[in-house]
Enzyme design. Structure first.
Site, PDB file in Angstrom:
ATOM      1  N   ALA A  75      46.681 -21.009 -47.351  1.00 48.31           N
ATOM      2  CA  ALA A  75      47.813 -21.720 -47.956  1.00 48.31           C
ATOM      3  C   ALA A  75      49.063 -21.486 -47.137  1.00 48.31           C
ATOM      4  O   ALA A  75      49.194 -20.471 -46.430  1.00 48.31           O
ATOM      5  CB  ALA A  75      48.031 -21.247 -49.397  1.00 48.31           C
ATOM      6  N   ASP A  76      49.977 -22.431 -47.244  1.00 51.33           N
ATOM      7  CA  ASP A  76      51.283 -22.280 -46.609  1.00 51.33           C
ATOM      8  C   ASP A  76      52.334 -22.948 -47.486  1.00 51.33           C
ATOM      9  O   ASP A  76      52.158 -24.091 -47.916  1.00 51.33           O
ATOM     10  CB  ASP A  76      51.303 -22.904 -45.211  1.00 51.33           C
ATOM     11  N   THR A  77      53.402 -22.216 -47.759  1.00 50.44           N
ATOM     12  CA  THR A  77      54.482 -22.719 -48.600  1.00 50.44           C
ATOM     13  C   THR A  77      55.725 -22.939 -47.756  1.00 50.44           C
ATOM     14  O   THR A  77      56.109 -22.060 -46.976  1.00 50.44           O
ATOM     15  CB  THR A  77      54.790 -21.731 -49.741  1.00 50.44           C
TER      16      THR A  77
END
Length: 200
Positions: A75-77
Site C-alpha cells: 500500500a501507499d498513501t
C-alpha cells in the site's frame, strides 16, 4: 484473532504500525516481509494514479518469490492538495511547510493497494477521502512537528495523532483510509481472492 485459512497465507509488505494494527483489528493472520523499494513515480501521473502505481511497484519486488498460496499486500498513501502530491517530509522544515499549506483547507488522501497473488493474479485499487482542516496557528504546527515528528507520514500528519484531534473538522470517506489502509476495500477484495480466514 480468527484462525488463519491454511490454504492461503497473507503477507503484509509494510513497516507501518498503523497498517499492522488495522489488519490485526480485522482479525487477519499475516506475516510481515520488508524490502526497500524506490518510491519515485513518473511525473505525468496524478492523484490516485500515483498511489496505485507505487503500491503496484512495491508488490513487483515480491512477486517472483511468492509461493502459490501466498498473497502479498502492499500500500501507499499520499496527500494531494489539488494536484500537488505531498509525500513524506524529509525533515521538520518540510513538515512545517506542508502543514502550513494544508491548514484551513480541504485536501484529498489516496491510498493505493495492490494484492499480488503467488499464482499470478493481481488486484490494484485505491480509495479517496477528503479531509477538512481548520485554520492552525504557527505555534500549533510547530508543537505538533516537534512532539510527534511526523516524518513517516504522507502530508506530515497522522489523523490519529494530536493534530488530527484538533485540526480535522470533518471527513468525506473512510477514516481508516487516511490512517493508511482502506480496510473495507481490502476485506472485500481479499474475500474475492478467497484470502480471508473463516468468518465463524
Amino acid at each position: 484473532m480468527r484462525r488463519a485459512d491454511p490454504a492461503v497465507k497473507l503477507i503484509l509488505a509494510s513497516n507501518s504500525p498503523r497498517r499492522r494494527q488495522l489488519l490485526s483489528d480485522l482479525g487477519l493472520a499475516y506475516e510481515v516481509r520488508l524490502r526497500e523499494v524506490n518510491e519515485d513515480f513518473p511525473e505525468h501521473l496524478v492523484r490516485a494514479e500515483v498511489a496505485e502505481y507505487l503500491a503496484a511497484r512495491k508488490a513487483a519486488a515480491y512477486a517472483a518469490d511468492l509461493a502459490p498460496d501466498e498473497v502479498v499486500l502492499t500500500a501507499d498513501t499520499i496527500v494531494c492538495l489539488e494536484n500537488d502530491v505531498l509525500n513524506k517530509p524529509a525533515n521538520a522544515t518540510e513538515a512545517v511547510a506542508m502543514l502550513t499549506r494544508l491548514q484551513g483547507r480541504a485536501h484529498d488522501v489516496f491510498t493505493g493497494v495492490c494484492l499480488q497473488c503467488g499464482d499470478g493474479r493481481q488486484v490494484v485499487f485505491s480509495d479517496q477521502t477528503t479531509v477538512y482542516f481548520r485554520a492552525l496557528t504557527p505555534a500549533e504546527i510547530d508543537y505538533y512537528v516537534l512532539h510527534y515528528q511526523p516524518f513517516d507520514k504522507a502530508g506530515a500528519y497522522g489523523a490519529q495523532d494530536w493534530i488530527g484531534m484538533v485540526a480535522i473538522t470533518r471527513l468525506e470517506g473512510s477514516y481508516f483510509n487516511v490512517m493508511g489502509l482502506p480496510v473495507h476495500r481490502v476485506w472485500a477484495e481479499l474475500e474475492k481472492l478467497s484470502a480471508l480466514p473463516p468468518k465463524s
